[in-house]
Design a protein around this motif. Structure first.
Motif, short mmCIF file in Angstrom:
data_model
loop_
_atom_site.label_atom_id
_atom_site.label_comp_id
_atom_site.label_asym_id
_atom_site.label_seq_id
_atom_site.Cartn_x
_atom_site.Cartn_y
_atom_site.Cartn_z
N PHE A 39 35.58 77.99 84.03
CA PHE A 39 34.42 78.76 83.89
C PHE A 39 34.23 79.45 85.33
O PHE A 39 34.47 79.74 86.01
CB PHE A 39 34.07 76.86 83.91
N PRO A 40 32.97 80.05 84.42
CA PRO A 40 32.66 81.49 85.60
C PRO A 40 32.57 80.64 87.12
O PRO A 40 31.56 79.61 87.21
CB PRO A 40 31.02 81.05 84.64
N LYS A 41 32.31 81.03 87.61
CA LYS A 41 32.18 80.54 89.17
C LYS A 41 33.35 79.72 90.03
O LYS A 41 32.97 78.77 90.55
CB LYS A 41 31.38 80.71 89.65
N LYS A 42 33.97 79.39 89.21
CA LYS A 42 34.07 77.98 88.74
C LYS A 42 36.11 77.55 89.27
O LYS A 42 36.59 78.85 88.91
CB LYS A 42 34.06 77.04 87.80
N SER A 43 36.51 76.72 89.40
CA SER A 43 37.95 76.80 89.56
C SER A 43 38.79 76.87 88.41
O SER A 43 38.66 76.32 87.74
CB SER A 43 38.69 75.92 90.66
N LEU A 44 40.65 76.15 88.17
CA LEU A 44 41.02 76.64 87.05
C LEU A 44 40.91 75.50 87.58
O LEU A 44 41.63 74.46 87.65
CB LEU A 44 42.24 77.42 87.53
N MET A 45 41.01 75.11 85.59
CA MET A 45 41.50 73.31 85.22
C MET A 45 42.41 73.14 84.65
O MET A 45 42.49 73.93 83.28
CB MET A 45 40.33 73.05 84.62
N SER A 90 34.52 80.52 76.92
CA SER A 90 35.28 80.53 78.52
C SER A 90 37.09 81.44 78.46
O SER A 90 37.43 82.02 77.92
CB SER A 90 36.52 78.87 78.74
N PHE A 91 37.08 81.29 79.88
CA PHE A 91 38.66 82.30 80.11
C PHE A 91 39.42 81.37 80.11
O PHE A 91 40.07 80.03 81.39
CB PHE A 91 38.25 82.39 81.60
N GLN B 103 38.00 74.44 94.47
CA GLN B 103 37.19 75.38 94.04
C GLN B 103 36.86 76.64 94.15
O GLN B 103 36.71 77.57 93.64
CB GLN B 103 35.47 74.77 94.42
N GLY B 104 38.15 76.93 95.55
CA GLY B 104 37.73 78.67 95.06
C GLY B 104 36.86 79.42 96.60
O GLY B 104 35.62 78.30 96.67
N THR B 105 37.65 80.12 97.17
CA THR B 105 35.67 80.60 98.11
C THR B 105 35.65 82.40 97.65
O THR B 105 36.91 83.43 97.76
CB THR B 105 36.44 80.62 99.37
N GLU B 106 34.93 82.29 97.52
CA GLU B 106 34.66 84.04 96.51
C GLU B 106 33.89 84.72 97.91
O GLU B 106 33.15 84.41 98.81
CB GLU B 106 32.95 84.21 96.22
#
Lengths: 118, 111
Positions: A39-45, A90-91, B103-106
């Motif tokens: 999802f936008p600005k989110k991690s990979l699930m 989604s991506f 969660q990643g760091t942008e």
């Protein structure tokens, strides 16, 4: 290096239709491939593990009848989003370990498919 | 279940400044991987750390794996605009199972 391709890169469809996404390993054989959703600005699930010649293994909470996975050959896995709805937008990214190994190994990711359901 | 937390979520720096992102796991990890995702792109593998206390360098990037194998960090020295993107850590627990992404760091870099 190992290359993974995905097709299509973008798809826009109407609610209720089904969409097929292809993931190919271009210069290596992949007995296992993985499908992720981001999802936008989110991690990979991680959604599911695609296994050549056998059924896919789905993560908890992922509907297998909704997200159909077929691993028809050593270089191709497909994800079909059936009866897509806007919340499926989604991506979607696939990955494969070049050694044909586990999800624990280095993953080479495809370029992703952005799905928009109207 | 196993969780991998990554901080900060966002980091804005001036070009030339350093940058660090931290990854912490609720359980001991057998290995940790780092990926970079450029805006609009897909994750690209950077490195894998396996040994306790391991430190690896790639030009201006330094990766560390904690002694207890529960945390990791990525440090970029003298950031450049080409460093822009989201950096993800992904860890595998000792009991096996799947790779869990942070969660990643942008990172954004102002020229």
């Amino acid at each position: 290096g190992a290359v993974v391709s995905q097709h299509p890169s973008r798809v826009i469809c109407k609610s209720g239709t089904s969409v097929k996404i292809e993931c190919r390993s271009l210069d290596f054989q992949a007995t296992t491939m993985f499908w992720y959703r981001q999802f936008p600005k989110k991690s990979l699930m991680l959604m599911a593990t695609s296994n050549e010649g056998s059924k896919a293994t789905y993560e908890q909470g992922v509907e297998k009848d909704k997200f159909l996975i077929n691993h028809a050959s050593l270089t191709l896995s497909t994800l079909t989003v059936t009866s897509a709805h806007p919340e499926d937008s989604s991506f979607y990214i696939c990955s494969a370990p070049p050694g044909g190994g586990a999800v624990t190994d280095t993953q080479y990711f495809g370029p992703g498919t952005r799905l928009t359901v109207l | 279940g196993q969780q991998v937390m990554q901080i900060p979520q966002y980091q804005h720096v001036q070009e030339g400044e350093d940058f660090t992102t931290y990854c912490n796991s609720s359980t001991t990890l057998s290995n940790i991987q780092w990926y970079k995702q450029r805006p609009g792109g897909h994750p690209v593998f950077l490195i894998q750390l396996v040994k306790s206390g391991e430190v690896k360098k790639q030009k201006r990037l330094t990766f560390q794996f904690g002694e207890a194998k529960k945390n990791s960090s990525l440090h970029i020295t003298a950031t450049q605009t080409t460093d822009v993107g989201t950096y993800f850590c992904a860890g595998l627990g000792n009991q096996g199972g799947k790779l869990i992404f942070g969660q990643g760091t942008e990172l954004s870099v102002k020229p």
